[in-house]
Design an enzyme around this catalytic site. Structure first.
Site, mmCIF file in Angstrom:
data_model
loop_
_atom_site.group_PDB
_atom_site.id
_atom_site.type_symbol
_atom_site.label_atom_id
_atom_site.label_comp_id
_atom_site.label_asym_id
_atom_site.label_seq_id
_atom_site.Cartn_x
_atom_site.Cartn_y
_atom_site.Cartn_z
ATOM 1 N N THR A 201 -0.123 4.800 1.037
ATOM 2 C CA THR A 201 -0.310 5.709 2.160
ATOM 3 C C THR A 201 -0.017 5.019 3.484
ATOM 4 O O THR A 201 -0.632 4.013 3.822
ATOM 5 C CB THR A 201 -1.747 6.256 2.169
ATOM 6 O OG1 THR A 201 -2.025 6.860 0.910
ATOM 7 C CG2 THR A 201 -1.927 7.268 3.274
ATOM 8 N N ASP B 51 0.853 -1.180 0.000
ATOM 9 C CA ASP B 51 0.000 0.000 0.000
ATOM 10 C C ASP B 51 0.898 1.242 0.000
ATOM 11 O O ASP B 51 2.046 1.185 0.427
ATOM 12 C CB ASP B 51 -0.887 -0.016 1.247
ATOM 13 C CG ASP B 51 -1.800 1.200 1.308
ATOM 14 O OD1 ASP B 51 -2.246 1.647 0.246
ATOM 15 O OD2 ASP B 51 -2.050 1.702 2.415
#
Length: 708
Positions: free
Chosen positions: A451, A449
Site C-alpha cells: 500500500t 510494502d
C-alpha cells in the site's frame, strides 16, 4: 480498554484563550512537571492546577477551542516558552572531510611511498670514476633529473582521490540538510485554533496549543492528555521499553515528544516544545544541538540549584563518553573499501619483498664483482664510494616498491562511484556517501510494502455486497433500503477517525483530496457517492460523545466504536477485514432492510461468491457490521473484547481498489534483469496480494508474502 474521556469545567464552561496578563506557568515549572509519570504526575497536576482544565487556564488556552491564532499571542508564547525547533548538529567542514578521507589505509601507503620517492629523487651523490666503472649500467644518468615524476604522480593521484571524496561528501551533506529542512517545513500536525481543526507546520506549534493525536503520529512536542480513545504509545525511543504504554486522562496523561502513537486517538495540551521538550533535553545533553555547550556554560556559571549541578555532572559524564567514542574508528569500512585495503596491503607486502630481494641481489652482485672477480681490496679511501653505491641500491629498491603500489586503483574506484552518484541524481536518488552506491550494488533482494509503494494509495470503493445483492459498481441510493442506508452512513461516519476527511480539490476539475487513513477515506467517499453527507453525522455526534473506541491494530484487524443511546442502550459499529469480521457475524441485513440469521452455509457462500472474487481482482475487502446492547441487560463488560465483538449483524461488504502505480511494472522488470528478487510484504488477504502481484509483473519472479 479505557472509556473515552474529556476533562472540562462543569456545565461545559471551558476556559477561553486570552492575552491579558502574563502566563501563570514558567518553563522550569512545566519541565519539572513533564519529568513525572503516572500517579506522581496526576498528584502534581491536582496539587498545582486542580485538573487539566486548570492547567489550560494557567496557559490561557481553551481545551475545546484551543488558541485563537492571534499572531501577537503566538509570538509571545514563542518568546516565553521557546520555539519548537531543535538546533541541528554542526556540519563537518570541508577540511574535516579531507582529513577523514586521508585516513584510508591505501592512501596512507601511497603517501608514504610518494614522500620517500620524492625525497630520494632529490638526493645526488658525488661523482666518482670508480663508481661508474663498478656499477656501469645500473642507472642511466639521464634519468636522474626525471626521478621526481614518480613521487609527484602518486601524490597527485592521492590529492585527486581525497578532493573528489571530500567534495562529494560535502556537497551531498549540504543537499541533505537542504532536503531535511524542506521536509521539516512540510511536516504538519493537527491542532485546534479558534475552534477549527487546522494543519500547521510542526515548527509553528507553541505551548498552549491543543493538538490532535491519532494512530501513526510521531508526537512533535510534550503535552498532557485531555481526551483519549484507547490511546497506546510506543515510548521505546525514550525508555527502551518495547511494550506499548496505555495513556488515559485519569491514570497516565503524560505525552512525550519523539514517541509514536500505536493505537487510538485523543487531544493533548502542549506543555513543552523544542529544546525544553524531553527529546530536546536529551539532544542537548548529547551535544546534538548547537546550544548544548552554551547551555552547559550557563549552568556552570549559575550553580544555584542542585538540579543544575546534577545536570552538569551528567553532561560531564556524557562528554567523557563522547570523547572516548571519538577515539574509536569513526565508521566501518564498506565491503569494497575492505577488499581494496586488503589488496593494497598484499601488493605492498609483495612489493616490499621484491624490493628487499632486489637490494640483496645488487649488494651480492657488487661484492662478487668488486672483491671477487676484480680482486679489489677493501680500503678506507674506497669506503665513501662503497657507501654511495649502497645508497643507490637502496634507492633502486624503493623505486621497485613505489612502482608496485597501485596508485591508480583508489582513483579509479572513487571516480566510478562519483559517476554512479551523478547518474543516480538524475533518477532523483540523493546519495549521501560514495560507498552507499557500492552497498546498494550488492543488493540481491528488495522487500517492498504494497500500500502506497507498489500502489497509489488512493483508495475508492468500486464493488459492494449490500441487501443480499452483489453490485459491480457503487449502487444508486434508491436501490438500498432506507434502514440499511442509515445504518451504513452512521456507522461509517462515527467509526472512522474524525481526523480522516474528504476535502475539496486543490484545482478546479481535480480529484477530491483524501486526508488521513486512505481506507477510511474510501469509505467516507462511498457515503458521498450515495449522496449522503458523513459530516452531518459527525456534527450530531461529535468525537467527545463517543462512549468507547476499539482502535484498529494488527491483532484485532478491525475498529469498533460504541455509542450510548438516550434510552440507556448501546450500539457498537465495527469495520474490519471481511474474512475475519464476517466470522463474528450471526445475522445479516436482507433485501427488505430486516435482519435475518446468517447460517454457516450462507457465510461460506458470501466468502466464495463475494469476498474471494473481489480479492482475486486485487480489491481490499472490508466488512461493515453493528450490534445492539439493550438497556435491560445492563452495561456490558467492555474489557471482554471477545464477547463484545461477537453476535454482530453484517450491514455490507465493500471492495476497495488501490490502483498499481504505472511505473511499478517496468521498475520490477529492471530489478529482475539486474538479478534482484522483489518481494511484496502486506497484511492484506492473500488473494488480494496475488492479484496485485499479477498486475505488477504477471507473477514472474515476484513473491507475494501475506502476513497474517
Amino acid at each position: 480498554m479505557a472509556n473515552n474521556s474529556f476533562h472540562g469545567s462543569k456545565h461545559g464552561q471551558l476556559s477561553e484563550a486570552t492575552h491579558e496578563g502574563e502566563f501563570s506557568c514558567s518553563i522550569q515549572e512545566l519541565r519539572l512537571l513533564m519529568e513525572l509519570r503516572g500517579p506522581e504526575a496526576l498528584a502534581k497536576i491536582q496539587e498545582c492546577y486542580r485538573d487539566t482544565n486548570g492547567l489550560c487556564t494557567r496557559l490561557r488556552t481553551s481545551p475545546v477551542k484551543g488558541l485563537d491564532g492571534n499572531l501577537e499571542d503566538i509570538n509571545k508564547r514563542k518568546e516565553q516558552f521557546g520555539k519548537n525547533i531543535i538546533p541541528p548538529k554542526r556540519p563537518k567542514t570541508f577540511l574535516e572531510l579531507v582529513w577523514e578521507a586521508l585516513q584510508d589505509v591505501t592512501l596512507i601507503i601511497l603517501e608514504v611511498a610518494a614522500i620517500i620517492s620524492l625525497g630520494l629523487s632529490f638526493y645526488h651523490p658525488p661523482e666518482a670514476k670508480r663508481q661508474s666503472e663498478v656499477v656501469a649500467g645500473v642507472e642511466d644518468e639521464s634519468e636522474a633529473d626525471a626521478g621526481w615524476i614518480e613521487g609527484a604522480a602518486i601524490l597527485l593521484s592521492v590529492v585527486c582521490v581525497v578532493l573528489v571524496t571530500a567534495f562529494n561528501d560535502w556537497s551531498k551533506e549540504k543537499q541533505f540538510r537542504s532536503l531535511q529542512s524542506r521536509i521539516e517545513q512540510e511536516q504538519k500536525f493537527s491542532v485546534v485554533r479558534g475552534g477549527q481543526v487546522i494543519q500547521i507546520n510542526v515548527s509553528e506549534i507553541v505551548v498552549g496549543d491543543i493538538a490532535q493525536v491519532k494512530y501513526g503520529d510521531l508526537l512533535p512536542a510534550d503535552g498532557i492528555l485531555i481526551q483519549g480513545n484507547d490511546l497506546k504509545i510506543d515510548e521505546s525511543s525514550l525508555t527502551g521499553e518495547s511494550d506499548h504504554v496505555k495513556k488515559t486522562v485519569d491514570k497516565d496523561p503524560m505525552m512525550l515528544s519523539g514517541t509514536h502513537v500505536m493505537e487510538g486517538s485523543g487531544k493533548m495540551v502542549v506543555t513543552a516544545v523544542g529544546v525544553n521538550s524531553q527529546t530536546g533535553i536529551i539532544f542537548t545533553l548529547l551535544g546534538a544541538g548547537e546550544e548544548a555547550d552554551a547551555e552547559e556554560k550557563t549552568e556552570k556559571e549559575k550553580k544555584k540549584e542542585k538540579d543544575k549541578d546534577e545536570a552538569k555532572v551528567e553532561m560531564q559524564q556524557l562528554k567523557e563518553q563522547e570523547s572516548e567514542k571519538k577515539k574509536l574508528p569513526k565508521k566501518e569500512k564498506s565491503v569494497l573499501q575492505g577488499k581494496l585495503t586488503k589488496l593494497a596491503v598484499q601488493i605492498g607486502k609483495a612489493g616490499l619483498f621484491m624490493s628487499v630481494l632486489t637490494v640483496f641481489i645488487l649488494i651480492i652482485r657488487f661484492l662478487i664483482d668488486v672483491f671477487g672477480i676484480q680482486g679489489v681490496r677493501f680500503s678506507k679511501e674506497c669506503l665513501a664510494i662503497h657507501v654511495q653505491l649502497l645508497v643507490k641500491f637502496f634507492i633502486i629498491g624503493v623505486t621497485v616498491l613505489v612502482v608496485a603500489v597501485p596508485e591508480g586503483l583508489p582513483l579509479a574506484v572513487t571516480i566510478s562511484l562519483a559517476y554512479s552518484v551523478k547518474k543516480m541524481m538524475k533518477d532523483n536518488n540523493l546519495v549521501r556517501h560514495l560507498d552507499a552506491c557500492e552497498t546498494m550494488g550488492n543488493a540481491t533482494a528488495i522487500c517492498s510494502d504494497k500500500t502506497g509503494t507498489l500502489t497509489m494509495n488512493r483508495m475508492t470503493v468500486v464493488q459492494t455486497y449490500i441487501a443480499e445483492c452483489y453490485y459491480r459498481k457503487v449502487p444508486e441510493p434508491h436501490l438500498i433500503p432506507a434502514k440499511i442506508l442509515d445504518l451504513l452512513v452512521v456507522g461509517i461516519g462515527v467509526n472512522c477517525a474524525y481526523t480522516t476527511k474528504i476535502m475539496t480539490p486543490e484545482k478546479e476539475g481535480g480529484l477530491p483530496r483524501q486526508v488521513g487513513n486512505k481506507t477510511e477515506c474510501a469509505l467516507l467517499g462511498f457515503t458521498l457517492d450515495l449522496h449522503r453527507d458523513y459530516q452531518t453525522i459527525r456534527n450530531e455526534i461529535p468525537e467527545e460523545k463517543l462512549y468507547k473506541v476499539y482502535t484498529f491494530n494488527s491483532v484485532r484487524k478491525s475498529m469498533s466504536t460504541v455509542l450510548k443511546n438516550p434510552d440507556g442502550s448501546y450500539r457498537i459499529f465495527s469495520k474490519g477485514a471481511a474474512e475475519i469480521l464476517l466470522r463474528k457475524c450471526c445475522k445479516i441485513m436482507d433485501s427488505k432492510g430486516e435482519t435475518k440469521d446468517l447460517k454457516p452455509l450462507d457465510r461460506d457462500h458470501i466468502v466464495r461468491k463475494v469476498i474471494e472474487p473481489m480479492a482475486l481482482e486485487g480489491l481490499r475487502t472490508i466488512c461493515l457490521a453493528y450490534r445492539d446492547f439493550p438497556s435491560t441487560s445492563g452495561e456490558p463488560d467492555w474489557d471482554n473484547e471477545s464477547h463484545i465483538l461477537s453476535g454482530l449483524t453484517c450491514i455490507a461488504v465493500v471492495g476497495i481498489e488501490d490502483p498499481v502505480r504505472p511505473e511499478v511494472p517496468e521498475a520490477i522488470r529492471k530489478c529482475q534483469r539486474a538479478g534482484i528478487t522483489v518481494r511484496m510484504v502486506t497484511g492484506d488477504n492473500i488473494n488480494t496480494a496475488r492479484a496485485i502481484a499479477i498486475k505488477c509483473e504477471k507473477c514472474i519472479g515476484f513473491s507475494a508474502l501475506g502476513i497474517h
